[in-house]
Enzyme design. Structure first.
Site, PDB file in Angstrom:
ATOM      1  CG  ASP A 137     -62.276 121.454  35.658  1.00  0.00           C
ATOM      2  OD1 ASP A 137     -61.527 121.894  34.782  1.00  0.00           O
ATOM      3  OD2 ASP A 137     -63.320 120.805  35.412  1.00  0.00           O
ATOM      4  CG  ASN A 193     -68.988 125.864  26.512  1.00  0.00           C
ATOM      5  OD1 ASN A 193     -69.421 126.984  26.755  1.00  0.00           O
ATOM      6  ND2 ASN A 193     -67.744 125.508  26.760  1.00  0.00           N
ATOM      7  CG  HIS A 234     -68.603 127.853  22.700  1.00  0.00           C
ATOM      8  ND1 HIS A 234     -67.694 127.148  23.453  1.00  0.00           N
ATOM      9  CD2 HIS A 234     -68.970 127.023  21.688  1.00  0.00           C
ATOM     10  CE1 HIS A 234     -67.511 125.946  22.933  1.00  0.00           C
ATOM     11  NE2 HIS A 234     -68.279 125.841  21.850  1.00  0.00           N
ATOM     12  CG  ASP A 270     -66.972 132.776  26.359  1.00  0.00           C
ATOM     13  OD1 ASP A 270     -66.371 131.725  26.678  1.00  0.00           O
ATOM     14  OD2 ASP A 270     -66.920 133.276  25.217  1.00  0.00           O
ATOM     15  CD  GLU A 309     -63.447 123.094  31.384  1.00  0.00           C
ATOM     16  OE1 GLU A 309     -63.671 121.869  31.289  1.00  0.00           O
ATOM     17  OE2 GLU A 309     -63.043 123.790  30.426  1.00  0.00           O
TER      18      GLU A 309
END
Length: 301
Positions: free
Chosen positions: A180, A188, A193, A197, A223
């Site tokens: 993670d 973010n 975002h 990404d 994530e």
């Protein structure tokens, strides 16, 4: 001629091209033979040979539809029918008008009708074959899309779950790694975002380039990523996972700088269930987060 084609195959010439040339040569040879049988010698004595040549023409049509697409197969098949029809009419048309060779003319008409009908039937079958092939490709594409994460291009949760189910009977030596990204929400929130990404895609690329060929990598969700790997030596597996952690943490990411990830590793044992294996990996990941992040933790057996 066969020696020439064999030499070209040896020189890695296009197989499709050689196939087309072979069919063209065969069609030209038997068309010439048909013309010879029609115009030279006694027609009645040659008729058995003429009939056998028509059957070879039918076989050539089949080859045309195998090698070419339906449209081109139809065009060349009808061209073949046109050539044989022209030869037959040149030889028999005038004589029939004078009352000669009527039986041969009727046999010729039947042969031409068979060729024409066969061209149409093969075209219909080729269309059906193409439609079935398209449908099969669409099913495969849908199957792939349903099991692929659209952002990273990696297998998604469904694909990973199916893979793990397939490995359920061989849990011994199976390792599940959950990772993670640390503080990803802050990325973010701070950069947007779109940047987040890009970070996820770059993490996927780094992990994929560092894994062994037989290791399974996918995006588990958000994530979180999953790696499924096999190994007989626990120390070697943990060392490999540690290198993956370094691949993420060592090189800064564009726009956001340093990014790290926490890893939880669970080793499968004889009779282990996939559910228990995932649960232990998740607990190991939680432990890595709890102990300060950017680390690898192995779940107790």
């Amino acid at each position: 001629m066969c020696a020439v084609w064999a030499w070209r195959l040896f020189r890695k010439a296009s197989l499709s091209r050689i196939e087309q040339e072979t069919i063209g040569f065969t069609a030209a040879f038997f068309t010439t033979k048909l013309g010879y049988s029609l115009f030279w010698g006694d027609l009645r004595e040659n008729w058995v040979e003429i009939e056998s040549t028509y059957w070879v023409m039918a076989f050539v049509m089949i080859l045309l539809y195998i090698v070419l697409d339906a449209r081109r197969g139809l065009i060349y098949s009808l061209a073949l029918v046109g050539v044989t029809l022209s030869l037959g009419l040149l030889r028999l048309g005038g004589e029939v008008a004078l009352g000669q060779h009527r039986e041969e003319f009727l046999a010729f008409v039947r042969s031409e009708m068979r060729l024409f009908a066969m061209a149409g039937l093969l075209y219909a079958l080729a269309i059906v074959k193409d439609q079935l092939a398209d449908a099969h490709r669409q099913v495969l594409q849908m199957h792939t899309l349903a099991r692929t994460d659209p952002l990273t291009g990696l297998p998604n949760r469904l694909a990973l779950s199916e893979y793990l189910e397939g490995e359920a009977n061989r849990a011994h030596g199976l390792y599940v790694v959950l990772l993670d990204l640390d503080h990803f929400k802050q990325i973010n929130d701070r950069y947007g975002h779109a940047v987040g990404d890009e970070v996820l895609k770059e993490v996927g690329r780094r992990l994929r380039s560092s894994l062994r060929k037989d290791d399974m990598l996918g995006r588990w969700g958000g994530e979180e990523f999953m790696i499924v790997m096999r190994g007989e030596n626990q120390h070697d597996v943990l060392a490999a996972v540690e290198r993956l952690r370094e691949d993420i943490a060592f090189w800064p990411f564009e726009q956001v700088g340093a990014v790290s990830a926490s890893f939880g590793v669970a080793e499968g044992h004889m009779g282990d269930s996939i559910h228990n294996l995932l649960e232990r990996a998740d607990k190991a990941l939680y432990q890595a987060k709890h102990l300060g992040r950017n680390r690898v933790e192995l779940s107790p057996a």
